[in-house]
Design a protein around this motif. Structure first.
Motif, PDB file in Angstrom:
ATOM      1  N   PRO A 233       0.816  -1.232   0.000  1.00  0.00           N
ATOM      2  CA  PRO A 233       0.000   0.000   0.000  1.00  0.00           C
ATOM      3  C   PRO A 233       0.841   1.270   0.000  1.00  0.00           C
ATOM      4  O   PRO A 233       0.529   2.229  -0.714  1.00  0.00           O
ATOM      5  CB  PRO A 233      -0.831  -0.129   1.281  1.00  0.00           C
ATOM      6  CG  PRO A 233      -0.872  -1.581   1.576  1.00  0.00           C
ATOM      7  CD  PRO A 233       0.441  -2.110   1.119  1.00  0.00           C
ATOM      8  N   ALA A 234       1.919   1.297   0.804  1.00  0.00           N
ATOM      9  CA  ALA A 234       2.756   2.499   0.853  1.00  0.00           C
ATOM     10  C   ALA A 234       3.423   2.762  -0.491  1.00  0.00           C
ATOM     11  O   ALA A 234       3.526   3.917  -0.936  1.00  0.00           O
ATOM     12  CB  ALA A 234       3.815   2.356   1.951  1.00  0.00           C
ATOM     13  N   LEU A 235       3.879   1.699  -1.164  1.00  0.00           N
ATOM     14  CA  LEU A 235       4.513   1.877  -2.470  1.00  0.00           C
ATOM     15  C   LEU A 235       3.511   2.377  -3.503  1.00  0.00           C
ATOM     16  O   LEU A 235       3.822   3.289  -4.290  1.00  0.00           O
ATOM     17  CB  LEU A 235       5.130   0.550  -2.919  1.00  0.00           C
ATOM     18  CG  LEU A 235       5.905   0.587  -4.239  1.00  0.00           C
ATOM     19  CD1 LEU A 235       7.099   1.525  -4.136  1.00  0.00           C
ATOM     20  CD2 LEU A 235       6.367  -0.817  -4.628  1.00  0.00           C
ATOM     21  N   LEU A 236       2.310   1.813  -3.509  1.00  0.00           N
ATOM     22  CA  LEU A 236       1.288   2.253  -4.464  1.00  0.00           C
ATOM     23  C   LEU A 236       0.875   3.703  -4.208  1.00  0.00           C
ATOM     24  O   LEU A 236       0.723   4.498  -5.149  1.00  0.00           O
ATOM     25  CB  LEU A 236       0.065   1.327  -4.377  1.00  0.00           C
ATOM     26  CG  LEU A 236       0.269  -0.103  -4.889  1.00  0.00           C
ATOM     27  CD1 LEU A 236      -0.988  -0.934  -4.663  1.00  0.00           C
ATOM     28  CD2 LEU A 236       0.635  -0.096  -6.370  1.00  0.00           C
ATOM     29  N   VAL A 237       0.691   4.059  -2.932  1.00  0.00           N
ATOM     30  CA  VAL A 237       0.332   5.440  -2.602  1.00  0.00           C
ATOM     31  C   VAL A 237       1.436   6.394  -3.047  1.00  0.00           C
ATOM     32  O   VAL A 237       1.168   7.472  -3.603  1.00  0.00           O
ATOM     33  CB  VAL A 237       0.068   5.572  -1.089  1.00  0.00           C
ATOM     34  CG1 VAL A 237      -0.028   7.043  -0.693  1.00  0.00           C
ATOM     35  CG2 VAL A 237      -1.211   4.840  -0.710  1.00  0.00           C
TER      36      VAL A 237
END
Length: 384
Positions: free
Chosen positions: A244-248
């Motif tokens: 999630p952090a990478l996609l955000v």
């Protein structure tokens, strides 16, 4: 030169805590910055909560207090969780508990500076490290820590010395030995003591060749990444937050670049993206090229010299696994082992401290004997 002392649990934890709290490279510097960041987040969260409660009690709060309270409380809890995970005392306590599972590790022990290297003896165990393998000697608050290339090796508490003069003399002799001027020791052949495990169920004798050891280590590390020992709470938390952090971060960076945002916003977005990339490093150990590079790096540091120094004798019995080589003996208890893996490349016993015992297939008379040894190990682990 020989030191005789009593290593207590308190001294061991104190020495390891000094080691864990020391800034000694890029990784520990990042950990220190992380701790300071979450410490500031904790303080800010407590301050916001206190101010909000005071304003609410005074009747001066006009906004929705529930949303602010929930967000601030969540921030506080997450910050406290990360502070606990990054705490040097927690890591030191976990390391001390692992080492202390072997009863003879704590208590009377001796450290000798011999012609061949530094010899540490306790119980029936003895380990000899050449002076070239001692990467660093560090002193703080009366403690002396000896490092080998893979990390801290021995903790010498203040009680190991009669006073500052003896500690200084010991450090000077050790410095001379590391510089190529070792002390003379005529008692070297009489140091190895202690009974041999008489009720061993399996006695293995084998030697490793460098390439064979490299391939076996590569396969064993792949297997380790699929065990529950690898997926510790911090690792699971990083894995859950990584994608999630990478996609955000990627979506936010695309948004600010296409909208012509200010440089400050771009830098903030890049920071979010770097955080996601850093969290994704938990998955990097599943890539064979990365594992291969890591093993070759350890080979250059001579981290496997004990395995390549000639014939090894392993005795697997009810007390654990006794590993013996010329002038050395070390016992691993069953309580220190958390997982067993038996494959075509050999038998691996994975320890709770991320180390392993690795036996090649030719150490056994047949594959059936290897499976019997694996079943015996699982049975003993269940009893411990």
């Amino acid at each position: 030169m020989e030191l005789r002392y009593n290593l207590t649990p308190q001294d061991l934890r104190k020495g390891l805590a000094l080691h864990e709290g020391r800034v000694r490279g890029g990784l520990t510097a990042v950990r220190t910055i992380e701790r300071l960041f979450f410490l500031l987040m904790t303080g800010a969260s407590v301050l916001v909560l206190a101010m909000g409660l005071v304003l609410l009690a005074a009747g001066a709060w006009e906004e929705d207090f529930t949303a602010v309270f929930g967000f601030t409380l969540a921030t506080l809890l997450v910050s406290l969780l990360f502070l606990w995970l990054l705490s040097p005392r927690r890591r030191a306590r976990a390391g001390a508990q692992m080492l202390a599972r072997e009863e003879s590790y704590l208590g009377p022990r001796s450290l000798s500076l011999t012609e061949k290297g530094v010899a540490v003896s306790y119980g029936s165990n003895r380990r000899l490290e050449p002076y070239a393998a001692i990467s660093q000697v560090w002193e703080k608050k009366g403690y002396c820590l000896l490092y080998v290339k893979e990390g801290v090796w021995e903790v010498l508490p203040p009680c190991a010395f009669t006073g500052p003069e003896q500690r200084t003399a010991f450090l000077n002799v050790l410095a001379d030995a590391r510089a190529g001027r070792p002390p003379e020791d005529r008692e070297e052949g009489k140091v190895l003591e202690g009974p041999v495990m008489a009720d061993a169920a399996f006695v293995l004798r084998y030697t490793w060749e460098p390439e064979e050891l490299h391939e076996a280590l590569l396969m064993a590390n792949k297997a380790y990444c699929r065990t529950r020992l690898y997926w510790r709470p911090a690792t699971v938390l990083m894995a859950l937050l990584s994608i999630p952090a990478l996609l955000v971060g990627i979506l936010a960076l695309i948004g600010v670049l296409t909208s012509g945002a200010e440089p400050a916003e771009v830098l903030m977005t890049v920071g979010i993206l770097l955080l996601g990339v850093a969290l994704c490093l938990v998955w990097i150990n599943f890539l064979p090229p990365v594992l291969d590079w890591s093993i070759r790096r350890q080979e250059k540091k001579e981290a496997f010299r004990h395995l390549l120094g000639g014939q090894l004798t392993e005795r697997i019995g009810p007390a654990g696994v006794d590993s013996a080589r010329e002038g050395e003996r070390e016992r691993t208890l069953w309580s220190q082992i958390g997982a067993v893996r038996s494959e075509e490349w050999g038998l691996a016993l994975f320890r709770h401290d991320r180390k392993m015992l690795l036996f090649p297939p030719w150490a056994f008379s047949s594959r059936d004997e290897q499976e019997q040894a694996a079943a015996y190990a699982r049975e003993q682990i269940g009893k411990s």
